[in-house]
Design a protein around this motif. Structure first.
Motif, PDB file in Angstrom:
ATOM      1  N   ARG A  42     -62.585 -55.791 -32.405  1.00 19.33           N
ATOM      2  CA  ARG A  42     -61.677 -56.662 -32.128  1.00 19.33           C
ATOM      3  C   ARG A  42     -61.435 -56.650 -30.456  1.00 19.33           C
ATOM      4  O   ARG A  42     -61.298 -56.435 -29.927  1.00 19.33           O
ATOM      5  N   ARG A  43     -60.909 -54.639 -30.299  1.00 18.84           N
ATOM      6  CA  ARG A  43     -60.567 -54.431 -29.151  1.00 18.84           C
ATOM      7  C   ARG A  43     -61.835 -54.436 -27.922  1.00 18.84           C
ATOM      8  O   ARG A  43     -61.627 -54.943 -27.462  1.00 18.84           O
ATOM      9  N   ILE A  44     -62.756 -54.133 -28.259  1.00 15.14           N
ATOM     10  CA  ILE A  44     -64.048 -54.437 -27.519  1.00 15.14           C
ATOM     11  C   ILE A  44     -64.217 -55.952 -27.008  1.00 15.14           C
ATOM     12  O   ILE A  44     -64.693 -56.311 -26.061  1.00 15.14           O
ATOM     13  N   ALA A  45     -63.864 -56.635 -28.415  1.00 10.06           N
ATOM     14  CA  ALA A  45     -64.350 -58.154 -28.135  1.00 10.06           C
ATOM     15  C   ALA A  45     -63.303 -58.392 -26.843  1.00 10.06           C
ATOM     16  O   ALA A  45     -63.259 -59.617 -26.469  1.00 10.06           O
ATOM     17  N   ARG A  46     -61.443 -57.586 -26.822  1.00  4.99           N
ATOM     18  CA  ARG A  46     -61.300 -58.426 -25.863  1.00  4.99           C
ATOM     19  C   ARG A  46     -61.399 -58.182 -24.394  1.00  4.99           C
ATOM     20  O   ARG A  46     -60.766 -58.564 -23.444  1.00  4.99           O
ATOM     21  N   GLY A  47     -62.819 -56.800 -23.889  1.00  8.74           N
ATOM     22  CA  GLY A  47     -63.362 -56.806 -22.560  1.00  8.74           C
ATOM     23  C   GLY A  47     -63.485 -55.284 -22.654  1.00  8.74           C
ATOM     24  O   GLY A  47     -63.430 -53.912 -23.747  1.00  8.74           O
ATOM     25  N   PRO A  48     -64.206 -55.132 -22.034  1.00 15.30           N
ATOM     26  CA  PRO A  48     -64.711 -54.027 -21.731  1.00 15.30           C
ATOM     27  C   PRO A  48     -64.131 -52.376 -22.358  1.00 15.30           C
ATOM     28  O   PRO A  48     -62.935 -52.611 -21.462  1.00 15.30           O
ATOM     29  N   LEU A  49     -64.568 -51.266 -23.143  1.00 14.47           N
ATOM     30  CA  LEU A  49     -64.271 -50.362 -22.927  1.00 14.47           C
ATOM     31  C   LEU A  49     -64.489 -48.909 -22.720  1.00 14.47           C
ATOM     32  O   LEU A  49     -65.968 -49.256 -23.357  1.00 14.47           O
ATOM     33  N   THR A  50     -64.108 -48.034 -21.684  1.00 18.54           N
ATOM     34  CA  THR A  50     -64.590 -46.679 -21.958  1.00 18.54           C
ATOM     35  C   THR A  50     -64.283 -46.360 -23.575  1.00 18.54           C
ATOM     36  O   THR A  50     -63.828 -46.254 -24.322  1.00 18.54           O
ATOM     37  N   MET A  51     -65.755 -45.340 -23.658  1.00 19.22           N
ATOM     38  CA  MET A  51     -65.244 -44.640 -25.031  1.00 19.22           C
ATOM     39  C   MET A  51     -64.141 -44.269 -24.990  1.00 19.22           C
ATOM     40  O   MET A  51     -63.660 -44.114 -26.012  1.00 19.22           O
ATOM     41  N   ARG A  52     -63.589 -43.373 -23.807  1.00 24.33           N
ATOM     42  CA  ARG A  52     -62.519 -42.775 -23.971  1.00 24.33           C
ATOM     43  C   ARG A  52     -61.537 -43.550 -24.135  1.00 24.33           C
ATOM     44  O   ARG A  52     -60.482 -43.390 -25.283  1.00 24.33           O
ATOM     45  N   GLU A  53     -61.417 -45.041 -23.700  1.00 27.42           N
ATOM     46  CA  GLU A  53     -60.508 -45.657 -24.130  1.00 27.42           C
ATOM     47  C   GLU A  53     -60.089 -46.832 -25.109  1.00 27.42           C
ATOM     48  O   GLU A  53     -59.347 -46.871 -26.360  1.00 27.42           O
ATOM     49  N   VAL A  78     -72.199 -54.202 -30.079  1.00 23.37           N
ATOM     50  CA  VAL A  78     -72.110 -53.879 -28.730  1.00 23.37           C
ATOM     51  C   VAL A  78     -72.924 -53.391 -28.249  1.00 23.37           C
ATOM     52  O   VAL A  78     -73.766 -53.170 -28.854  1.00 23.37           O
ATOM     53  N   GLU A  79     -72.665 -53.129 -26.503  1.00 24.43           N
ATOM     54  CA  GLU A  79     -74.017 -52.266 -26.335  1.00 24.43           C
ATOM     55  C   GLU A  79     -73.392 -51.046 -25.604  1.00 24.43           C
ATOM     56  O   GLU A  79     -72.010 -51.584 -24.911  1.00 24.43           O
ATOM     57  N   ARG A  80     -74.335 -50.748 -24.831  1.00 24.32           N
ATOM     58  CA  ARG A  80     -73.491 -49.205 -24.317  1.00 24.32           C
ATOM     59  C   ARG A  80     -74.124 -49.477 -23.181  1.00 24.32           C
ATOM     60  O   ARG A  80     -75.001 -49.543 -22.880  1.00 24.32           O
ATOM     61  N   SER A  81     -73.448 -49.018 -21.908  1.00 23.35           N
ATOM     62  CA  SER A  81     -73.715 -49.109 -20.772  1.00 23.35           C
ATOM     63  C   SER A  81     -73.084 -47.672 -19.605  1.00 23.35           C
ATOM     64  O   SER A  81     -72.359 -47.585 -20.496  1.00 23.35           O
ATOM     65  N   VAL A  82     -73.825 -47.147 -18.474  1.00 26.53           N
ATOM     66  CA  VAL A  82     -72.946 -46.447 -18.029  1.00 26.53           C
ATOM     67  C   VAL A  82     -72.352 -47.216 -16.969  1.00 26.53           C
ATOM     68  O   VAL A  82     -72.784 -48.104 -16.550  1.00 26.53           O
ATOM     69  N   HIS A  83     -71.019 -46.617 -17.124  1.00 26.26           N
ATOM     70  CA  HIS A  83     -70.302 -46.732 -16.342  1.00 26.26           C
ATOM     71  C   HIS A  83     -70.744 -46.417 -14.072  1.00 26.26           C
ATOM     72  O   HIS A  83     -71.391 -45.791 -14.484  1.00 26.26           O
ATOM     73  N   PRO A  84     -69.951 -47.702 -13.433  1.00 26.27           N
ATOM     74  CA  PRO A  84     -70.516 -47.780 -12.260  1.00 26.27           C
ATOM     75  C   PRO A  84     -70.355 -46.728 -10.957  1.00 26.27           C
ATOM     76  O   PRO A  84     -70.689 -46.519 -10.341  1.00 26.27           O
ATOM     77  N   ASP A  85     -68.438 -46.056 -11.951  1.00 29.02           N
ATOM     78  CA  ASP A  85     -68.740 -45.048 -11.019  1.00 29.02           C
ATOM     79  C   ASP A  85     -68.303 -44.444 -11.187  1.00 29.02           C
ATOM     80  O   ASP A  85     -68.058 -42.723 -10.666  1.00 29.02           O
ATOM     81  N   ASP A  86     -68.773 -43.755 -12.737  1.00 26.99           N
ATOM     82  CA  ASP A  86     -68.503 -42.332 -12.985  1.00 26.99           C
ATOM     83  C   ASP A  86     -69.632 -41.969 -14.121  1.00 26.99           C
ATOM     84  O   ASP A  86     -69.953 -42.856 -15.931  1.00 26.99           O
ATOM     85  N   ARG A  87     -71.088 -41.228 -14.202  1.00 23.45           N
ATOM     86  CA  ARG A  87     -72.005 -42.063 -14.735  1.00 23.45           C
ATOM     87  C   ARG A  87     -72.199 -40.922 -16.298  1.00 23.45           C
ATOM     88  O   ARG A  87     -72.575 -41.022 -16.673  1.00 23.45           O
ATOM     89  N   ARG A  88     -70.891 -39.797 -16.423  1.00 21.16           N
ATOM     90  CA  ARG A  88     -70.678 -38.980 -17.048  1.00 21.16           C
ATOM     91  C   ARG A  88     -69.825 -40.095 -18.083  1.00 21.16           C
ATOM     92  O   ARG A  88     -69.998 -40.114 -19.458  1.00 21.16           O
ATOM     93  N   CYS A  89     -69.012 -41.596 -18.017  1.00 24.59           N
ATOM     94  CA  CYS A  89     -68.769 -42.194 -18.809  1.00 24.59           C
ATOM     95  C   CYS A  89     -69.870 -43.365 -19.452  1.00 24.59           C
ATOM     96  O   CYS A  89     -70.744 -44.026 -18.362  1.00 24.59           O
ATOM     97  N   LYS A  90     -69.460 -43.815 -20.287  1.00 24.69           N
ATOM     98  CA  LYS A  90     -70.208 -45.043 -21.058  1.00 24.69           C
ATOM     99  C   LYS A  90     -69.103 -46.005 -21.445  1.00 24.69           C
ATOM    100  O   LYS A  90     -68.363 -45.830 -21.784  1.00 24.69           O
ATOM    101  N   ILE A  91     -69.320 -47.125 -20.666  1.00 25.99           N
ATOM    102  CA  ILE A  91     -68.696 -48.455 -21.186  1.00 25.99           C
ATOM    103  C   ILE A  91     -69.244 -49.130 -22.429  1.00 25.99           C
ATOM    104  O   ILE A  91     -70.614 -49.417 -22.399  1.00 25.99           O
ATOM    105  N   VAL A  92     -68.373 -49.287 -23.371  1.00 24.49           N
ATOM    106  CA  VAL A  92     -68.889 -50.673 -24.614  1.00 24.49           C
ATOM    107  C   VAL A  92     -68.379 -51.762 -24.423  1.00 24.49           C
ATOM    108  O   VAL A  92     -67.203 -51.881 -23.796  1.00 24.49           O
ATOM    109  N   THR A  93     -69.327 -52.717 -24.547  1.00 30.61           N
ATOM    110  CA  THR A  93     -69.478 -54.623 -24.210  1.00 30.61           C
ATOM    111  C   THR A  93     -69.477 -54.706 -25.227  1.00 30.61           C
ATOM    112  O   THR A  93     -70.524 -54.442 -25.914  1.00 30.61           O
TER     113      THR A  93
END
Length: 137
Positions: A42-53, A78-93
């Motif tokens: 439900r949180r991810i469905a509101r908008g993409p989040l980093t794993m930290r968020e 969900v899908e994970r991808s590399v953050h465009p500004d920080d390759r160490r971070c993953k974004i969950v969509t």
């Protein structure tokens, strides 16, 4: 209002929401997953989040968040991808299937119990005003 009355009101509110009309079991059964996974979806469905968020929003630790996201990803929600500004971070969509499952969860969780639906309009309006004063958006 006395502290005793405030305590009584709080106990009744908690019982109403968490014991008498707890929708968590229903949503878990419908989606076939634990409530923490439903909450994450439900949180991810509101908008993409980093794993930290997501970790912060779920109040879990990083390894457990990873397990939750692994599960949601295996289910195609969900899908994970590399953050465009920080390759160490993953974004969950959320995926389309995840968005659909999240809508099912929202529908179940947000369905008012019959005791509220059956209140006379004046009492419902009074309750609405009271809860609005207490709620934090």
């Amino acid at each position: 209002m006395s502290e005793q009355a405030a305590s009584r009101v709080w106990q009744r509110m908690r019982a109403l929401v968490l014991e008498q009309h707890d929708r968590r079991r229903e949503v878990c059964a419908e989606l076939g997953m634990s409530f923490i996974k439903v909450k994450a979806l439900r949180r991810i469905a509101r908008g993409p989040l980093t794993m930290r968020e997501l970790t912060e929003q779920l109040s879990t630790d990083k390894p457990y968040t990873t397990l939750v996201v692994d599960y949601l990803e295996r289910r195609g929600l969900v899908e994970r991808s590399v953050h465009p500004d920080d390759r160490r971070c993953k974004i969950v969509t959320v995926t389309a299937a995840g968005q659909a499952a999240s809508k099912v969860a929202e529908g179940i969780i947000n369905e008012p119990p019959s005791v509220i639906l059956e209140l006379p309009p004046a009492e419902l309006a009074a309750l609405d005003r009271t809860v609005a004063k207490l709620a934090v958006d």
